[in-house]
Write a protein that holds these residues in place. Structure first.
Motif, mmCIF file in Angstrom:
data_model
loop_
_atom_site.group_PDB
_atom_site.id
_atom_site.type_symbol
_atom_site.label_atom_id
_atom_site.label_comp_id
_atom_site.label_asym_id
_atom_site.label_seq_id
_atom_site.Cartn_x
_atom_site.Cartn_y
_atom_site.Cartn_z
ATOM 1 N N GLY A 115 -10.986 105.284 31.469
ATOM 2 C CA GLY A 115 -10.655 104.479 30.456
ATOM 3 C C GLY A 115 -10.600 103.095 30.976
ATOM 4 O O GLY A 115 -10.659 102.053 30.073
ATOM 5 N N VAL A 116 -10.691 102.709 32.360
ATOM 6 C CA VAL A 116 -10.978 101.362 32.849
ATOM 7 C C VAL A 116 -12.457 100.721 32.378
ATOM 8 O O VAL A 116 -12.692 99.858 31.870
ATOM 9 C CB VAL A 116 -10.819 101.272 33.969
ATOM 10 C CG1 VAL A 116 -11.014 99.632 34.664
ATOM 11 C CG2 VAL A 116 -9.389 101.499 34.730
ATOM 12 N N TYR A 117 -13.264 101.765 32.376
ATOM 13 C CA TYR A 117 -14.603 101.315 32.150
ATOM 14 C C TYR A 117 -14.925 100.955 30.641
ATOM 15 O O TYR A 117 -15.172 99.907 29.929
ATOM 16 C CB TYR A 117 -15.564 102.722 32.275
ATOM 17 C CG TYR A 117 -17.129 102.526 31.803
ATOM 18 C CD1 TYR A 117 -17.921 101.492 32.461
ATOM 19 C CD2 TYR A 117 -17.391 103.169 30.723
ATOM 20 C CE1 TYR A 117 -19.237 101.290 31.787
ATOM 21 C CE2 TYR A 117 -18.630 103.097 30.366
ATOM 22 C CZ TYR A 117 -19.669 102.145 30.847
ATOM 23 O OH TYR A 117 -21.026 101.996 30.522
ATOM 24 N N LEU A 118 -14.152 101.807 29.700
ATOM 25 C CA LEU A 118 -14.128 101.719 28.386
ATOM 26 C C LEU A 118 -13.471 100.444 27.881
ATOM 27 O O LEU A 118 -13.635 99.679 27.223
ATOM 28 C CB LEU A 118 -13.399 103.052 27.348
ATOM 29 C CG LEU A 118 -14.093 104.267 27.664
ATOM 30 C CD1 LEU A 118 -13.406 105.329 27.218
ATOM 31 C CD2 LEU A 118 -15.396 104.080 27.081
ATOM 32 N N LYS A 119 -12.177 99.965 29.002
ATOM 33 C CA LYS A 119 -11.477 98.732 28.454
ATOM 34 C C LYS A 119 -12.357 97.508 29.014
ATOM 35 O O LYS A 119 -12.397 96.428 28.035
ATOM 36 C CB LYS A 119 -10.279 98.689 29.511
ATOM 37 C CG LYS A 119 -9.663 97.518 29.492
ATOM 38 C CD LYS A 119 -8.392 97.509 30.515
ATOM 39 C CE LYS A 119 -7.604 96.334 30.555
ATOM 40 N NZ LYS A 119 -6.465 96.599 31.610
ATOM 41 N N ILE A 120 -13.474 97.663 29.715
ATOM 42 C CA ILE A 120 -14.290 96.510 30.269
ATOM 43 C C ILE A 120 -15.463 96.632 28.931
ATOM 44 O O ILE A 120 -15.582 95.384 28.786
ATOM 45 C CB ILE A 120 -14.754 96.520 31.485
ATOM 46 C CG1 ILE A 120 -13.788 96.596 32.892
ATOM 47 C CG2 ILE A 120 -16.054 95.786 31.778
ATOM 48 C CD1 ILE A 120 -13.180 95.096 32.935
ATOM 49 N N LEU A 121 -15.843 97.513 28.599
ATOM 50 C CA LEU A 121 -16.623 97.597 27.479
ATOM 51 C C LEU A 121 -16.083 96.865 26.290
ATOM 52 O O LEU A 121 -16.731 96.052 25.666
ATOM 53 C CB LEU A 121 -17.333 98.985 27.117
ATOM 54 C CG LEU A 121 -18.334 99.577 28.105
ATOM 55 C CD1 LEU A 121 -18.858 100.799 27.378
ATOM 56 C CD2 LEU A 121 -19.339 98.871 28.556
ATOM 57 N N ASP A 122 -14.937 97.142 25.970
ATOM 58 C CA ASP A 122 -14.392 96.593 24.843
ATOM 59 C C ASP A 122 -14.294 94.885 25.193
ATOM 60 O O ASP A 122 -14.525 94.178 24.407
ATOM 61 C CB ASP A 122 -12.883 96.872 24.604
ATOM 62 C CG ASP A 122 -12.923 98.405 23.928
ATOM 63 O OD1 ASP A 122 -14.048 98.746 23.340
ATOM 64 O OD2 ASP A 122 -12.010 98.944 23.903
ATOM 65 N N LEU A 142 -13.339 88.898 37.843
ATOM 66 C CA LEU A 142 -12.515 89.301 36.930
ATOM 67 C C LEU A 142 -11.880 90.566 37.399
ATOM 68 O O LEU A 142 -12.360 91.439 37.567
ATOM 69 C CB LEU A 142 -12.933 89.574 35.543
ATOM 70 C CG LEU A 142 -11.785 89.645 34.417
ATOM 71 C CD1 LEU A 142 -11.250 88.123 34.223
ATOM 72 C CD2 LEU A 142 -12.524 89.805 33.104
ATOM 73 N N ILE A 143 -10.579 90.488 37.717
ATOM 74 C CA ILE A 143 -9.918 91.702 38.587
ATOM 75 C C ILE A 143 -8.755 92.098 37.696
ATOM 76 O O ILE A 143 -7.982 91.105 37.477
ATOM 77 C CB ILE A 143 -9.411 91.106 40.219
ATOM 78 C CG1 ILE A 143 -10.471 90.914 40.825
ATOM 79 C CG2 ILE A 143 -8.635 92.227 40.759
ATOM 80 C CD1 ILE A 143 -10.362 90.091 41.946
ATOM 81 N N GLY A 144 -8.402 93.190 37.546
ATOM 82 C CA GLY A 144 -7.356 93.723 36.934
ATOM 83 C C GLY A 144 -7.078 95.269 37.157
ATOM 84 O O GLY A 144 -7.690 95.952 37.859
ATOM 85 N N SER A 145 -6.113 96.005 36.515
ATOM 86 C CA SER A 145 -5.879 97.281 36.754
ATOM 87 C C SER A 145 -5.754 98.075 35.449
ATOM 88 O O SER A 145 -5.401 97.588 34.356
ATOM 89 C CB SER A 145 -4.522 97.500 37.505
ATOM 90 O OG SER A 145 -3.640 96.922 36.829
ATOM 91 N N GLY A 146 -5.932 99.379 35.479
ATOM 92 C CA GLY A 146 -5.716 100.341 34.513
ATOM 93 C C GLY A 146 -4.755 101.404 34.616
ATOM 94 O O GLY A 146 -3.938 101.264 35.644
#
Length: 196
Positions: free
Chosen positions: A43-50, A70-74
């Motif tokens: 899901g995090v990968y898909l979020k970054i792709l978006d 860029l640092i964040g969390s999923g």
């Protein structure tokens, strides 16, 4: 990315995203390498792709790069770190057990430049292999066409020899005219009728 594993942790997922400039001066990202391969389900990968799916003009891209890393969390306590690969694109690291420390990110930075150079060399090598394959295919096709042409020329030559043999040895008179009725060629047998 395998060389980063001891530094960032055994379970860290990673993806290399290539920045490409289109002919209309718009920049887009595409994935060229990922580990593990099932990262597409993350899901995090898909979020970054978006986040990277829109197209960027030069100004937007420069503004985006200034925010890196860029640092964040999923979900499920995963954190992501999107880092610049200078002259190539982005490196995405996804950690299941929390953020990377500032010290690790600083340690990775010099490796990013080397990784970017390696990625560029890999892509150039891929392009060279592709160009070589195209050249081999074209060469094979030319060779085939040359053989076909030689066969056609041989067949035409044989046909002309047969025609010439028949034309020169026939007992009756044969002749060839153009569209206006002018005689172009007469068989040698005409001499039997014109000697007297």
């Amino acid at each position: 990315c395998g060389g980063l594993q001891p530094l960032v942790g055994e379970h860290t997922a990673s993806a290399i995203l290539h920045l490409k400039k289109r002919s209309d001066n718009i920049f887009v990202f595409r994935k060229v390498y990922a580990t593990p391969k099932k990262i597409q389900e993350n899901g995090v990968y898909l979020k970054i792709l978006d986040l990277l799916s829109p197209t960027f003009n030069e100004g937007q891209l420069n503004s985006f790069k200034k925010k890196l890393p860029l640092i964040g969390s999923g979900h499920e306590n995963e954190s992501y770190h999107l880092l610049d690969l200078p002259g190539f694109g982005m490196l995405l690291l996804i950690r299941p057990e929390g953020e990377l420390s500032t010290q690790i990110i600083k340690s990775i930075s010099p490796l990013n430049a080397k990784l970017a150079v390696a990625c560029n060399a890999c892509l150039q090598n891929r392009e060279l292999k592709k160009a070589h394959k195209q050249a081999v295919d074209i060469n094979r096709e030319l060779r085939q066409k040359t053989l076909e042409l030689e066969k056609s020329q041989n067949a035409l030559s044989e046909s002309e020899k047969k025609y010439r043999t028949i034309f020169e040895n026939v007992q009756d008179v044969f002749y060839q005219t153009d569209l206006q009725g002018n005689i172009l060629e007469i068989s040698p047998s005409i001499s039997r009728y014109t000697e007297n």
